[in-house]
Design a protein around this motif. Structure first.
Motif, PDB file in Angstrom:
ATOM      1  N   ALA A   1       0.820  -1.219   0.000  1.00 10.61           N
ATOM      2  CA  ALA A   1       0.000   0.000   0.000  1.00 10.61           C
ATOM      3  C   ALA A   1       0.849   1.263   0.000  1.00 10.61           C
ATOM      4  CB  ALA A   1      -0.944  -0.008   1.197  1.00 10.61           C
ATOM      5  N   HIS A   2       2.009   1.221   0.673  1.00  8.53           N
ATOM      6  CA  HIS A   2       2.825   2.435   0.789  1.00  8.53           C
ATOM      7  C   HIS A   2       3.455   2.861  -0.536  1.00  8.53           C
ATOM      8  CE1 HIS A   2       5.580  -0.963   1.360  1.00  8.53           C
ATOM      9  NE2 HIS A   2       6.553  -0.166   0.959  1.00  8.53           N
ATOM     10  N   PHE A   3       3.389   1.990  -1.556  1.00 11.95           N
ATOM     11  CA  PHE A   3       3.937   2.351  -2.868  1.00 11.95           C
ATOM     12  C   PHE A   3       2.969   3.229  -3.668  1.00 11.95           C
ATOM     13  CE2 PHE A   3       6.266  -1.924  -2.644  1.00 11.95           C
ATOM     14  CZ  PHE A   3       7.461  -1.341  -2.257  1.00 11.95           C
ATOM     15  N   PHE A   4       1.714   3.316  -3.236  1.00 11.56           N
ATOM     16  CA  PHE A   4       0.674   3.887  -4.093  1.00 11.56           C
ATOM     17  C   PHE A   4       0.121   5.204  -3.568  1.00 11.56           C
ATOM     18  CE2 PHE A   4       0.792  -0.539  -5.264  1.00 11.56           C
ATOM     19  CZ  PHE A   4       0.629  -0.503  -6.639  1.00 11.56           C
ATOM     20  N   SER A   5      -0.269   6.036  -4.533  1.00 11.29           N
ATOM     21  CA  SER A   5      -1.002   7.260  -4.237  1.00 11.29           C
ATOM     22  C   SER A   5      -2.441   7.074  -4.690  1.00 11.29           C
ATOM     23  CB  SER A   5      -0.388   8.454  -4.977  1.00 11.29           C
ATOM     24  OG  SER A   5       0.922   8.700  -4.517  1.00 11.29           O
ATOM     25  N   PRO A   6      -3.408   7.572  -3.898  1.00 13.58           N
ATOM     26  CA  PRO A   6      -4.826   7.365  -4.253  1.00 13.58           C
ATOM     27  C   PRO A   6      -5.228   8.168  -5.482  1.00 13.58           C
ATOM     28  CG  PRO A   6      -4.622   8.806  -2.359  1.00 13.58           C
ATOM     29  CD  PRO A   6      -3.239   8.305  -2.638  1.00 13.58           C
ATOM     30  N   ILE A   7      -6.389   7.807  -6.013  1.00 16.84           N
ATOM     31  CA  ILE A   7      -6.932   8.441  -7.207  1.00 16.84           C
ATOM     32  C   ILE A   7      -8.022   9.425  -6.796  1.00 16.84           C
ATOM     33  CG2 ILE A   7      -8.167   8.022  -9.371  1.00 16.84           C
ATOM     34  CD1 ILE A   7      -6.993   5.141  -9.164  1.00 16.84           C
ATOM     35  N   SER A   8      -8.048  10.555  -7.447  1.00 16.18           N
ATOM     36  CA  SER A   8      -9.090  11.545  -7.189  1.00 16.18           C
ATOM     37  C   SER A   8     -10.137  11.464  -8.293  1.00 16.18           C
ATOM     38  CB  SER A   8      -8.485  12.952  -7.145  1.00 16.18           C
ATOM     39  OG  SER A   8      -9.482  13.919  -6.972  1.00 16.18           O
ATOM     40  N   PHE A   9     -11.311  10.953  -7.950  1.00 21.65           N
ATOM     41  CA  PHE A   9     -12.395  10.882  -8.922  1.00 21.65           C
ATOM     42  C   PHE A   9     -13.703  10.713  -8.173  1.00 21.65           C
ATOM     43  CE2 PHE A   9     -13.105   6.523  -8.147  1.00 21.65           C
ATOM     44  CZ  PHE A   9     -14.207   6.119  -8.888  1.00 21.65           C
ATOM     45  N   SER A  10     -14.806  10.956  -8.863  1.00 18.80           N
ATOM     46  CA  SER A  10     -16.124  10.798  -8.262  1.00 18.80           C
ATOM     47  C   SER A  10     -16.928   9.788  -9.061  1.00 18.80           C
ATOM     48  CB  SER A  10     -16.864  12.139  -8.228  1.00 18.80           C
ATOM     49  OG  SER A  10     -18.191  11.957  -7.774  1.00 18.80           O
ATOM     50  N   ALA A  11     -17.354   8.719  -8.399  1.00 24.56           N
ATOM     51  CA  ALA A  11     -18.146   7.685  -9.066  1.00 24.56           C
ATOM     52  C   ALA A  11     -19.495   8.209  -9.524  1.00 24.56           C
ATOM     53  CB  ALA A  11     -18.333   6.490  -8.125  1.00 24.56           C
ATOM     54  N   GLU A  12     -19.925   9.311  -8.945  1.00 22.42           N
ATOM     55  CA  GLU A  12     -21.232   9.865  -9.292  1.00 22.42           C
ATOM     56  C   GLU A  12     -21.285  10.332 -10.748  1.00 22.42           C
ATOM     57  OE1 GLU A  12     -22.034  12.947  -6.537  1.00 22.42           O
ATOM     58  OE2 GLU A  12     -22.261  11.598  -4.800  1.00 22.42           O
ATOM     59  N   ASN A  13     -20.118  10.553 -11.342  1.00 23.17           N
ATOM     60  CA  ASN A  13     -20.066  11.007 -12.727  1.00 23.17           C
ATOM     61  C   ASN A  13     -20.211   9.865 -13.722  1.00 23.17           C
ATOM     62  OD1 ASN A  13     -19.615  13.664 -11.853  1.00 23.17           O
ATOM     63  ND2 ASN A  13     -17.404  13.307 -11.714  1.00 23.17           N
ATOM     64  N   PHE A  14     -20.364   8.635 -13.215  1.00 28.36           N
ATOM     65  CA  PHE A  14     -20.431   7.468 -14.086  1.00 28.36           C
ATOM     66  C   PHE A  14     -21.737   6.716 -13.876  1.00 28.36           C
ATOM     67  CE2 PHE A  14     -15.981   8.448 -13.469  1.00 28.36           C
ATOM     68  CZ  PHE A  14     -15.431   8.289 -14.738  1.00 28.36           C
ATOM     69  N   ALA A  15     -22.134   5.963 -14.892  1.00 28.72           N
ATOM     70  CA  ALA A  15     -23.387   5.217 -14.857  1.00 28.72           C
ATOM     71  C   ALA A  15     -23.364   4.142 -13.773  1.00 28.72           C
ATOM     72  CB  ALA A  15     -23.666   4.586 -16.219  1.00 28.72           C
ATOM     73  N   GLU A  16     -24.523   3.731 -13.355  1.00 27.37           N
ATOM     74  CA  GLU A  16     -24.673   2.823 -12.224  1.00 27.37           C
ATOM     75  C   GLU A  16     -23.938   1.498 -12.427  1.00 27.37           C
ATOM     76  OE1 GLU A  16     -25.572   1.708  -8.526  1.00 27.37           O
ATOM     77  OE2 GLU A  16     -26.135   3.657  -9.386  1.00 27.37           O
ATOM     78  N   GLU A  17     -23.976   0.935 -13.607  1.00 26.29           N
ATOM     79  CA  GLU A  17     -23.379  -0.378 -13.855  1.00 26.29           C
ATOM     80  C   GLU A  17     -21.969  -0.294 -14.423  1.00 26.29           C
ATOM     81  OE1 GLU A  17     -25.953  -3.266 -15.759  1.00 26.29           O
ATOM     82  OE2 GLU A  17     -27.673  -1.993 -15.337  1.00 26.29           O
ATOM     83  N   SER A  18     -21.390   0.874 -14.451  1.00 26.69           N
ATOM     84  CA  SER A  18     -20.058   1.043 -15.029  1.00 26.69           C
ATOM     85  C   SER A  18     -18.982   0.506 -14.100  1.00 26.69           C
ATOM     86  CB  SER A  18     -19.799   2.524 -15.314  1.00 26.69           C
ATOM     87  OG  SER A  18     -19.735   3.255 -14.093  1.00 26.69           O
ATOM     88  N   PHE A  19     -17.771   0.360 -14.639  1.00 23.92           N
ATOM     89  CA  PHE A  19     -16.639  -0.091 -13.834  1.00 23.92           C
ATOM     90  C   PHE A  19     -16.396   0.830 -12.641  1.00 23.92           C
ATOM     91  CE2 PHE A  19     -14.300  -2.478 -17.475  1.00 23.92           C
ATOM     92  CZ  PHE A  19     -15.046  -3.621 -17.211  1.00 23.92           C
ATOM     93  N   ALA A  20     -16.642   2.117 -12.811  1.00 22.65           N
ATOM     94  CA  ALA A  20     -16.415   3.073 -11.723  1.00 22.65           C
ATOM     95  C   ALA A  20     -17.209   2.708 -10.481  1.00 22.65           C
ATOM     96  CB  ALA A  20     -16.775   4.488 -12.178  1.00 22.65           C
ATOM     97  N   ARG A  21     -18.361   2.057 -10.680  1.00 24.55           N
ATOM     98  CA  ARG A  21     -19.217   1.682  -9.554  1.00 24.55           C
ATOM     99  C   ARG A  21     -18.955   0.250  -9.080  1.00 24.55           C
ATOM    100  NH1 ARG A  21     -23.739   5.022  -8.693  1.00 24.55           N
ATOM    101  NH2 ARG A  21     -23.408   7.004  -9.763  1.00 24.55           N
ATOM    102  N   ASN A  22     -18.147  -0.498  -9.836  1.00 22.31           N
ATOM    103  CA  ASN A  22     -17.952  -1.918  -9.521  1.00 22.31           C
ATOM    104  C   ASN A  22     -16.520  -2.295  -9.165  1.00 22.31           C
ATOM    105  OD1 ASN A  22     -20.614  -3.520 -10.147  1.00 22.31           O
ATOM    106  ND2 ASN A  22     -20.454  -1.962 -11.743  1.00 22.31           N
ATOM    107  N   PHE A  23     -15.561  -1.444  -9.501  1.00 23.61           N
ATOM    108  CA  PHE A  23     -14.178  -1.689  -9.087  1.00 23.61           C
ATOM    109  C   PHE A  23     -14.007  -1.278  -7.622  1.00 23.61           C
ATOM    110  CE2 PHE A  23     -11.785  -1.164 -13.408  1.00 23.61           C
ATOM    111  CZ  PHE A  23     -12.470  -2.253 -13.909  1.00 23.61           C
ATOM    112  N   ALA A  24     -13.064  -1.937  -6.954  1.00 28.45           N
ATOM    113  CA  ALA A  24     -12.600  -1.456  -5.651  1.00 28.45           C
ATOM    114  C   ALA A  24     -11.462  -0.474  -5.931  1.00 28.45           C
ATOM    115  CB  ALA A  24     -12.121  -2.623  -4.790  1.00 28.45           C
ATOM    116  N   ILE A  25     -11.711   0.805  -5.775  1.00 28.64           N
ATOM    117  CA  ILE A  25     -10.776   1.846  -6.208  1.00 28.64           C
ATOM    118  C   ILE A  25     -10.171   2.550  -5.002  1.00 28.64           C
ATOM    119  CG2 ILE A  25     -10.541   3.968  -7.552  1.00 28.64           C
ATOM    120  CD1 ILE A  25     -12.902   3.000  -9.259  1.00 28.64           C
TER     121      ILE A  25
END
Length: 326
Positions: free
Chosen positions: A5-29
């Motif tokens: 985990a210490h190797f990574f920086s988090p991602i800044s994004f909002s799942a609300e901008n994507f459709a309900e069944e899209s990857f944005a709502r189904n990936f563990a991000i």
């Protein structure tokens, strides 16, 4: 929290901008908390490193550009168990970035999670390869690339010489290397002679484009795949300073990635050399996202029929000839 985990920086994004069944709502991000890797099949890794890129500075910006399109895709018939671990940011030196990536690849492969690496420049293939160093196995590498990227024994490591460094790596755990799609006029004869001398497998662009299905048995034997987006036609993937007029079409790239996904042996894949500064309306980033989708689709259609000595579904026969066990 995971050991990596210490190797990574988090991602800044909002799942609300994507459709309900899209990857944005189904990936563990990874946005606030690093994803739990239990029950994960595939891990997306962004690597924002291009300091060793020749003629393609700016490819470090590719991971987040590809995500813009990847997150908007839909799973189709498969149920994704996929985590996006965020970005490995440039370390103090290039070696620091390479270390973070190789440690991550090793950790994930040991957990039977397939890392999908979004580069970054293709010299990161060397770090991807180093991830197998302590796994006590020889591996086959397949590279989709318009050139061989060998360099000379004296050359410094960069995105045009990384294969030479892999060949010279000691101890060496490279069993075989295959190139798909090289273009003869971009490759010196000395490079072709070296490939032949090392008994590596090389396939010209025209040979594979005549019948894309010929790529399937080549890719089927790969343990890791490195995909240089510069192997595609400029008209289909313009996001590279050295983009060529000839190359694979977009649908052929997607087909090869699906072959890779279906390969039971393959344990890591990297997509490299996307430079958003040269992209046209996000065409290359969008294509890369669709290629990754095709890899996932192939992965979730694996037949799991590759022979394994640890599988209870196979019977091993010990045959003796002249007093010798075979």
């Amino acid at each position: 929290m995971s050991d990596i985990a210490h190797f990574f920086s988090p991602i800044s994004f909002s799942a609300e901008n994507f459709a309900e069944e899209s990857f944005a709502r189904n990936f563990a991000i990874y946005t606030n908390n690093f994803p739990d890797l239990d029950d994960i099949d595939i891990a997306i890794i962004g690597v924002c490193e291009d300091r060793l890129a020749l003629n393609n500075k700016g490819s470090d910006k590719a991971p987040d550009e590809v995500r813009k399109y990847l997150y908007g895709l839909f799973a189709g018939s498969f149920v994704p168990r996929i985590a996006d671990l965020g970005n490995i940011m440039p370390g103090h030196t290039e070696s620091d970035t390479f270390y973070a990536l190789s440690e991550t690849v090793e950790f994930l492969v040991k957990k039977n999670i397939v890392p999908v690496i979004i580069g970054g420049s293709q010299d990161l293939t060397f770090a991807q390869f180093k991830g197998y160093e302590r796994l006590e196995q020889t591996i086959n590498i397949v590279s989709v690339d318009a050139t061989f990227d060998i360099g000379s024994a004296e050359s410094e490591l960069n995105n045009k010489t990384f294969l030479g460094k892999i060949i010279l790596q000691q101890p060496n755990y490279l069993f075989n290397y295959s190139n798909i799609g090289y273009q003869t006029y971009l490759v010196p004869q000395s490079g072709i002679n070296m490939m032949n001398k090392l008994y590596f497998d090389t396939y010209r662009l025209g040979q594979i484009r005549d019948n894309i299905a010929e790529a399937e048995p080549i890719i089927r034997h790969a343990d890791m795949l490195s995909f240089d987006m510069n192997a595609l036609k400029h008209s289909d993937a313009p996001a590279n300073e050295d983009a060529q007029p000839n190359g694979f079409y977009a649908e052929e790239a997607c087909q090869m990635m699906r072959y890779a996904g279906m390969n039971d042996k393959l344990t890591s894949v990297g997509v490299y050399e996307i430079n958003p500064a040269y992209d046209v309306q996000g065409k290359t980033a969008s294509l890369a996202a669709q290629m990754i989708w095709c890899f996932m689709d192939g992965f979730y259609n694996r037949k799991k029929d590759f022979p394994s000595r640890n599988s209870p579904d196979y019977t091993r026969f010990h045959v003796f000839f002249a007093g010798k066990q075979v």
